[in-house]
Design a protein around this motif. Sequence first.
Motif, PDB file in Angstrom:
ATOM      1  N   SER A 134      30.874  30.872  -6.535  1.00  0.00           N
ATOM      2  CA  SER A 134      30.683  29.427  -6.703  1.00  0.00           C
ATOM      3  C   SER A 134      31.331  28.674  -5.540  1.00  0.00           C
ATOM      4  O   SER A 134      30.848  27.627  -5.124  1.00  0.00           O
ATOM      5  CB  SER A 134      31.166  28.947  -8.082  1.00  0.00           C
ATOM      6  N   ALA A 135      32.415  29.241  -4.942  1.00  0.00           N
ATOM      7  CA  ALA A 135      33.008  28.583  -3.765  1.00  0.00           C
ATOM      8  C   ALA A 135      31.978  28.519  -2.638  1.00  0.00           C
ATOM      9  O   ALA A 135      31.880  27.520  -1.909  1.00  0.00           O
ATOM     10  CB  ALA A 135      34.242  29.344  -3.304  1.00  0.00           C
ATOM     11  N   PHE A 136      31.174  29.579  -2.509  1.00  0.00           N
ATOM     12  CA  PHE A 136      30.165  29.571  -1.449  1.00  0.00           C
ATOM     13  C   PHE A 136      29.070  28.552  -1.757  1.00  0.00           C
ATOM     14  O   PHE A 136      28.660  27.779  -0.870  1.00  0.00           O
ATOM     15  CB  PHE A 136      29.568  30.966  -1.254  1.00  0.00           C
ATOM     16  N   SER A 137      28.634  28.507  -3.012  1.00  0.00           N
ATOM     17  CA  SER A 137      27.596  27.518  -3.361  1.00  0.00           C
ATOM     18  C   SER A 137      28.081  26.110  -3.061  1.00  0.00           C
ATOM     19  O   SER A 137      27.322  25.286  -2.546  1.00  0.00           O
ATOM     20  CB  SER A 137      27.260  27.566  -4.851  1.00  0.00           C
ATOM     21  N   VAL A 138      29.361  25.860  -3.377  1.00  0.00           N
ATOM     22  CA  VAL A 138      29.890  24.517  -3.102  1.00  0.00           C
ATOM     23  C   VAL A 138      29.894  24.252  -1.594  1.00  0.00           C
ATOM     24  O   VAL A 138      29.508  23.179  -1.124  1.00  0.00           O
ATOM     25  CB  VAL A 138      31.322  24.366  -3.683  1.00  0.00           C
ATOM     26  N   ALA A 139      30.297  25.276  -0.813  1.00  0.00           N
ATOM     27  CA  ALA A 139      30.417  25.076   0.637  1.00  0.00           C
ATOM     28  C   ALA A 139      29.077  24.742   1.290  1.00  0.00           C
ATOM     29  O   ALA A 139      29.013  23.964   2.235  1.00  0.00           O
ATOM     30  CB  ALA A 139      31.018  26.315   1.290  1.00  0.00           C
ATOM     31  N   ILE A 140      27.993  25.361   0.779  1.00  0.00           N
ATOM     32  CA  ILE A 140      26.717  25.128   1.452  1.00  0.00           C
ATOM     33  C   ILE A 140      25.931  23.989   0.811  1.00  0.00           C
ATOM     34  O   ILE A 140      24.891  23.583   1.309  1.00  0.00           O
ATOM     35  CB  ILE A 140      25.829  26.400   1.489  1.00  0.00           C
ATOM     36  N   LYS A 141      26.443  23.523  -0.338  1.00  0.00           N
ATOM     37  CA  LYS A 141      25.694  22.499  -1.042  1.00  0.00           C
ATOM     38  C   LYS A 141      25.935  21.158  -0.371  1.00  0.00           C
ATOM     39  O   LYS A 141      27.057  20.744  -0.183  1.00  0.00           O
ATOM     40  CB  LYS A 141      26.148  22.441  -2.491  1.00  0.00           C
ATOM     41  N   GLY A 142      24.917  20.521  -0.008  1.00  0.00           N
ATOM     42  CA  GLY A 142      25.060  19.276   0.715  1.00  0.00           C
ATOM     43  C   GLY A 142      25.004  18.081  -0.171  1.00  0.00           C
ATOM     44  O   GLY A 142      25.355  18.191  -1.335  1.00  0.00           O
ATOM     45  N   PRO A 143      24.512  17.026   0.339  1.00  0.00           N
ATOM     46  CA  PRO A 143      24.060  17.067   1.727  1.00  0.00           C
ATOM     47  C   PRO A 143      25.173  16.765   2.728  1.00  0.00           C
ATOM     48  O   PRO A 143      25.055  17.151   3.884  1.00  0.00           O
ATOM     49  CB  PRO A 143      22.994  15.967   1.766  1.00  0.00           C
ATOM     50  N   VAL A 144      26.275  16.170   2.285  1.00  0.00           N
ATOM     51  CA  VAL A 144      27.171  15.643   3.317  1.00  0.00           C
ATOM     52  C   VAL A 144      28.056  16.702   3.973  1.00  0.00           C
ATOM     53  O   VAL A 144      28.042  16.865   5.193  1.00  0.00           O
ATOM     54  CB  VAL A 144      28.035  14.499   2.738  1.00  0.00           C
TER      55      VAL A 144
END
Length: 455
Positions: A134-144
């Motif tokens: 989930s840390a990775f999903s948060v990192a790539i989740k944008g848009p900002v």
Amino acid sequence: MSDKKRETFSSGIGVFFATLGSAVGLGNIWKFPYLTGANGGAAFLIIYLLCVIFVGMPIMIAEFYIGRKTRKNIVGAVNQLSPNKAWGGIGILGMLSGYLILFFYTTVAGWVYSYIFKAMKGEFGKANIDGAKSAFSVAIKGPVSPIVWQLVVIIIICTILILGVKKGIERVTKSLMPVLLILVFICMVRALTLPGASQGISFLFKPDFGAVSPKIILIALGLAFFKLSVGMGTMTTYGSYFTEDNNMIATALRVTLADTLVSIMAGLAIFPAVFSFGMEPAQGPSLLFVTVPLVFSKIPLGNVLLTIFFVLTAIAATTASISIMEVPIAYFTEEKKISRNKAVIINGIIIAVVGILATLSASEGSALAGTKIFGKTFFDLFDYISSNIFMPIGGLLIAIFIGYFNSKKNVVDELSNGGVLANNGIINLFRIIIRYATPILVLIVFLNSIGIIKL
Ligand code: PHE
């Protein structure tokens, strides 16, 4: 003949580390493990190594030759060596590859930069697989946020390029590359001592050729080009900054060996852990970001080491990016007489504007994530076209150009430093490989992958 104002690297060691700074990057730590994981492990590794030996390394030597002989940017260099201006197309194609790579490379570099802060905040201290995912999903989740990180990367690259490069790149790589190696080594030792690690070792070293397809062979070939920074002008441009007394064949050999060693160590840091934690080796681009934090969470002071690991990976990604962008910068300043600062800024803007498409297309839930062209997201498309189409074509043309359209005398002369190095035997071997093995292999892999011939 060489322009007095042109900078060169300062010494043999400087040449080695600057070149290694281009080769070692996200390719070793991120792309090599995830492609090996997604394409079956050991069999893929063996095909990749063959591509490195018979395609990547000879093209690296050819590019060093083109660069140092002419001391020019890729287009100017090729034009100087041939009266037929069509060969300059190698340079244009190379720059296109470079842009395509930078569009998505800065996305991934941005993820790496953001992980430095995640690690620093101790986000992975007690993480489990779900937490890491989930840390990775948060990192790539944008848009900002991923876009902001990508822009930070681009600004840093442009700043370093404006501040004058070569001595800086040399110094940074010389001192930090060994530290990166030590951290990958620590991660590897920990991964290898996890319960069930042996399955990861078998995955990486026990080949099963049953699942190899023409598509997988093309991916291994593309990875060899991407890894060694060949087929698109970077090694020509760096060769143009080499010292006169550099033994270019030895440099190519050393850089290739060192680069391959880093990739294999990264593989040994990741796959034992993947199997030990019961994860999927074929999970794609998230592999590094999910696995490595978990390995470090099992080491005392793991957060500190993980932070340093991502700092060094970020630096490796930055020096590699600089070497890609140096190709169009050298072209614009030398051929188009644009000032260096202007060239850097214009290129930085192009990369930011199109690069954002790659970042958004990799960000779950964004509108662009569902946009597919030829069945691929922008991120995958930029990657696929550069590594699997443009760079192999560029490499094929370079091999033919050097093998058939440059006099043997010139090649022997330059690669032996005017006869100073008594290395005729190895130059002859190089010429045989670049004339026959390299072009034939690239062609076969290509034709096989599009189904024109069947292996
Ligand atoms: N070799 C670099 C890496 O593995 C990427 C790169 C490709 C650099 C092409 C320069 C040119 O990360």
